[in-house]
Scaffold this motif. Structure first.
Motif, PDB file in Angstrom:
ATOM      1  N   UNK A 190       0.839  -1.197   0.000  1.00  0.00           N
ATOM      2  CA  UNK A 190       0.000   0.000   0.000  1.00  0.00           C
ATOM      3  C   UNK A 190       0.877   1.251   0.000  1.00  0.00           C
ATOM      4  N   UNK A 191       0.344   2.364  -0.529  1.00  0.00           N
ATOM      5  CA  UNK A 191       1.130   3.608  -0.564  1.00  0.00           C
ATOM      6  C   UNK A 191       1.509   4.030   0.854  1.00  0.00           C
ATOM      7  N   UNK A 219       6.358   3.673   8.620  1.00  0.00           N
ATOM      8  CA  UNK A 219       6.766   4.934   7.996  1.00  0.00           C
ATOM      9  C   UNK A 219       8.198   5.291   8.394  1.00  0.00           C
ATOM     10  N   UNK A 220       8.509   5.116   9.667  1.00  0.00           N
ATOM     11  CA  UNK A 220       9.869   5.417  10.140  1.00  0.00           C
ATOM     12  C   UNK A 220      10.884   4.524   9.444  1.00  0.00           C
ATOM     13  N   UNK A 263       0.774   9.416   0.283  1.00  0.00           N
ATOM     14  CA  UNK A 263      -0.631   9.834   0.290  1.00  0.00           C
ATOM     15  C   UNK A 263      -0.763  11.325   0.578  1.00  0.00           C
ATOM     16  N   UNK A 264      -0.036  11.774   1.591  1.00  0.00           N
ATOM     17  CA  UNK A 264      -0.114  13.188   1.956  1.00  0.00           C
ATOM     18  C   UNK A 264       0.461  14.076   0.860  1.00  0.00           C
ATOM     19  N   UNK A 265       1.587  13.657   0.270  1.00  0.00           N
ATOM     20  CA  UNK A 265       2.191  14.442  -0.806  1.00  0.00           C
ATOM     21  C   UNK A 265       1.222  14.599  -1.965  1.00  0.00           C
ATOM     22  N   UNK A 266       0.504  13.527  -2.308  1.00  0.00           N
ATOM     23  CA  UNK A 266      -0.435  13.609  -3.435  1.00  0.00           C
ATOM     24  C   UNK A 266      -1.576  14.566  -3.106  1.00  0.00           C
ATOM     25  N   UNK A 267      -2.010  14.592  -1.848  1.00  0.00           N
ATOM     26  CA  UNK A 267      -3.102  15.485  -1.463  1.00  0.00           C
ATOM     27  C   UNK A 267      -2.663  16.950  -1.381  1.00  0.00           C
ATOM     28  N   UNK A 268      -1.360  17.165  -1.210  1.00  0.00           N
ATOM     29  CA  UNK A 268      -0.856  18.534  -1.088  1.00  0.00           C
ATOM     30  C   UNK A 268      -0.505  19.164  -2.432  1.00  0.00           C
ATOM     31  N   UNK A 269      -0.607  18.385  -3.519  1.00  0.00           N
ATOM     32  CA  UNK A 269      -0.270  18.929  -4.835  1.00  0.00           C
ATOM     33  C   UNK A 269      -1.273  20.014  -5.228  1.00  0.00           C
TER      34      UNK A 269
END
Length: 216
Positions: free
Chosen positions: A4-5, A172-173, A10-16
């Motif tokens: 999974x991403x 994530x870490x 995920x956050x980077x894609x939403x901040x574009x």
């Protein structure tokens, strides 16, 4: 599950788009530099949260904070992050940079919980690595409430308990450190407090407990 991403992706894609342009405008930088800096800051923030969640009671404390303080912060719909960012910036676009920084008090408080006594070190490292200089602290203050609201929405939609949240942030870490790059390098140097090149138990005690530290 591992395919999974990542939360960072995920956050980077939403901040574009508009949110990234809004941050660039507030920082006085171009969108490309802002994008690069955000790409380094998100692994740093989420990796540090993963480190905190790995401490005794850390994930439970974080889950409680998300449910108590951030669960209603993420607006729904396509404009969600842009709307949240607008409220984070406190309507600063008409009032210049000074008004924007003044509106970021909540972000500063969150950073204190995430990084504990290492906040200045994190900000200086990010500023040096990205060329943002002193603006790195402002960027982190913008992103911190967004990261927390994003995690709160994931907890709510995914029905995550403390164990699930801790596992997701731990991944994530590990991913940030394995991938390297600016964010992974900054996270590694932040976690390696004794400078021996390895994140050992001594480092964990030094950086851990950021969520617990404010209660002493």
């Amino acid at each position: 599950m591992n395919a999974s991403p990542s939360l960072v992706d995920e956050l980077m894609s939403q901040l574009q788009g508009a949110p990234m342009q809004q941050m660039a405008q507030q920082l006085g930088t171009d969108t490309q530099q802002t994008q690069s800096a955000v790409g380094a800051a998100l692994p740093l923030l989420l990796g540090a949260l993963g480190q905190n969640a790995a401490q005794p009671q850390g994930a439970a404390d974080l889950l409680g904070a998300l449910q108590r303080d951030h669960s209603a912060a993420m607006p729904q719909g396509l404009g969600g992050l842009g709307d949240l960012l607008g409220s984070v910036l406190g309507g600063a676009q008409g009032g210049g940079a000074q008004g924007g920084v003044a509106g970021l008090g909540g972000g500063a408080d969150i950073l204190g919980h995430i990084f504990g006594g290492n906040q200045q070190r994190a900000e200086a490292g990010l500023g040096q690595a990205t060329g943002l200089g002193g603006n790195a602290g402002n960027l982190l203050q913008m992103l911190a409430p967004i990261v927390m609201a994003f995690l709160a929405s994931r907890v709510q939609s995914g029905g995550l308990d403390a164990g699930g949240l801790g596992q997701a942030l731990g991944q994530e870490r590990e991913r940030a450190q394995a991938q390297g790059g600016l964010g992974g390098g900054l996270l590694g140097s932040l976690l390696d407090q004794d400078g021996d090149g390895q994140v050992g138990i001594g480092d964990l005690f030094k950086i851990g407990g950021a969520f617990l530290g404010g209660r002493r």
